[in-house]
Design a protein around this motif. Structure first.
Motif, short mmCIF file in Angstrom:
data_model
loop_
_atom_site.label_atom_id
_atom_site.label_comp_id
_atom_site.label_asym_id
_atom_site.label_seq_id
_atom_site.Cartn_x
_atom_site.Cartn_y
_atom_site.Cartn_z
N ARG A 175 -8.51 -4.10 -5.35
CA ARG A 175 -8.14 -2.83 -5.99
C ARG A 175 -8.21 -1.67 -5.02
O ARG A 175 -7.41 -0.74 -5.09
CB ARG A 175 -9.04 -2.58 -7.21
CG ARG A 175 -8.83 -3.60 -8.32
CD ARG A 175 -9.48 -3.20 -9.63
NE ARG A 175 -10.83 -2.73 -9.51
CZ ARG A 175 -11.91 -3.46 -9.79
NH1 ARG A 175 -11.78 -4.71 -10.20
NH2 ARG A 175 -13.11 -2.95 -9.68
N GLU A 176 -9.14 -1.73 -4.08
CA GLU A 176 -9.25 -0.67 -3.08
C GLU A 176 -8.15 -0.78 -2.03
O GLU A 176 -7.64 0.24 -1.56
CB GLU A 176 -10.63 -0.72 -2.41
CG GLU A 176 -11.75 -0.28 -3.32
CD GLU A 176 -13.11 -0.40 -2.67
OE1 GLU A 176 -13.18 -0.72 -1.46
OE2 GLU A 176 -14.11 -0.18 -3.37
N PRO B 259 -3.77 0.29 -3.89
CA PRO B 259 -3.85 1.21 -5.02
C PRO B 259 -2.78 0.89 -6.06
O PRO B 259 -1.62 0.64 -5.73
CB PRO B 259 -3.58 2.57 -4.39
CG PRO B 259 -3.94 2.40 -2.95
CD PRO B 259 -3.58 0.98 -2.62
N GLY B 260 -3.17 0.85 -7.31
CA GLY B 260 -2.24 0.57 -8.39
C GLY B 260 -1.98 -0.90 -8.64
O GLY B 260 -1.12 -1.25 -9.45
N ASP C 10 -3.53 3.71 -11.88
CA ASP C 10 -4.84 3.16 -11.56
C ASP C 10 -4.73 1.65 -11.38
O ASP C 10 -3.95 0.99 -12.06
CB ASP C 10 -5.84 3.45 -12.68
CG ASP C 10 -6.22 4.91 -12.74
OD1 ASP C 10 -6.13 5.60 -11.70
OD2 ASP C 10 -6.60 5.37 -13.82
N SER C 11 -5.52 1.12 -10.48
CA SER C 11 -5.58 -0.33 -10.30
C SER C 11 -6.21 -0.95 -11.54
O SER C 11 -7.15 -0.42 -12.11
CB SER C 11 -6.42 -0.68 -9.08
OG SER C 11 -5.80 -0.22 -7.91
N ARG D 145 0.84 -1.20 0.00
CA ARG D 145 0.00 0.00 0.00
C ARG D 145 0.87 1.25 0.00
O ARG D 145 0.65 2.18 -0.76
CB ARG D 145 -0.90 0.03 1.23
CG ARG D 145 -2.09 -0.84 1.17
CD ARG D 145 -2.92 -0.65 2.42
NE ARG D 145 -3.98 -1.62 2.47
CZ ARG D 145 -4.63 -1.94 3.57
NH1 ARG D 145 -4.32 -1.37 4.72
NH2 ARG D 145 -5.59 -2.83 3.55
N GLU E 188 -12.79 -5.94 -6.69
CA GLU E 188 -12.84 -4.54 -6.26
C GLU E 188 -12.17 -4.35 -4.91
O GLU E 188 -11.45 -3.37 -4.70
CB GLU E 188 -14.30 -4.07 -6.21
CG GLU E 188 -14.46 -2.63 -5.75
CD GLU E 188 -13.90 -1.61 -6.74
OE1 GLU E 188 -13.52 -0.52 -6.30
OE2 GLU E 188 -13.84 -1.92 -7.95
N GLU F 196 1.41 6.68 -9.26
CA GLU F 196 0.04 7.15 -9.39
C GLU F 196 -0.60 6.38 -10.54
O GLU F 196 -0.96 6.94 -11.57
CB GLU F 196 0.00 8.66 -9.62
CG GLU F 196 0.46 9.47 -8.43
CD GLU F 196 -0.44 9.28 -7.22
OE1 GLU F 196 -1.67 9.11 -7.38
OE2 GLU F 196 0.09 9.29 -6.10
N TYR G 103 2.85 1.65 -3.46
CA TYR G 103 2.03 2.11 -4.58
C TYR G 103 1.47 3.51 -4.33
O TYR G 103 1.43 4.32 -5.24
CB TYR G 103 0.89 1.13 -4.86
CG TYR G 103 1.36 -0.12 -5.56
CD1 TYR G 103 1.85 -0.07 -6.85
CD2 TYR G 103 1.33 -1.34 -4.92
CE1 TYR G 103 2.31 -1.20 -7.49
CE2 TYR G 103 1.79 -2.48 -5.56
CZ TYR G 103 2.26 -2.41 -6.84
OH TYR G 103 2.71 -3.53 -7.47
N ALA G 104 1.08 3.78 -3.12
CA ALA G 104 0.48 5.08 -2.84
C ALA G 104 1.51 6.20 -2.92
O ALA G 104 1.21 7.29 -3.41
CB ALA G 104 -0.17 5.07 -1.46
#
Length: 76
Positions: free
Chosen positions: A50-51, A54-55, A33-34, A23, A47, A31, A26-27
């Protein structure tokens, strides 16, 4: 608590630490998108995954395989 219980607990802690590290990586560094589909096998990425990460670009199975491959590579 026996050895198997301790090993399971250790695995859970290691997994939680790896998720937190991913986390943060990637955060803070990307930047991106997943992905909705895995870059490795094309399977749908849930989902919730993906939440949480991120990424994310890989499904759980492909990510696990990539990490196992990396561990093998480090041992050499």
């Amino acid at each position: 608590m026996d050895d198997i219980d301790r090993a399971c607990e250790r695995e859970q802690l290691d997994t939680a630490a790896a998720v937190e590290a991913a986390r943060g990586h990637y955060a803070s560094n990307w930047e991106v998108d997943s992905a909705t589909e895995c870059a490795g096998c094309g399977a749908s990425i849930p989902e919730a995954r993906r939440e949480l990460i991120p990424g994310v670009q890989l499904c759980v199975e492909c990510q696990s395989a990539a990490e196992a491959h990396a561990r093998q590579f480090k041992k050499r």
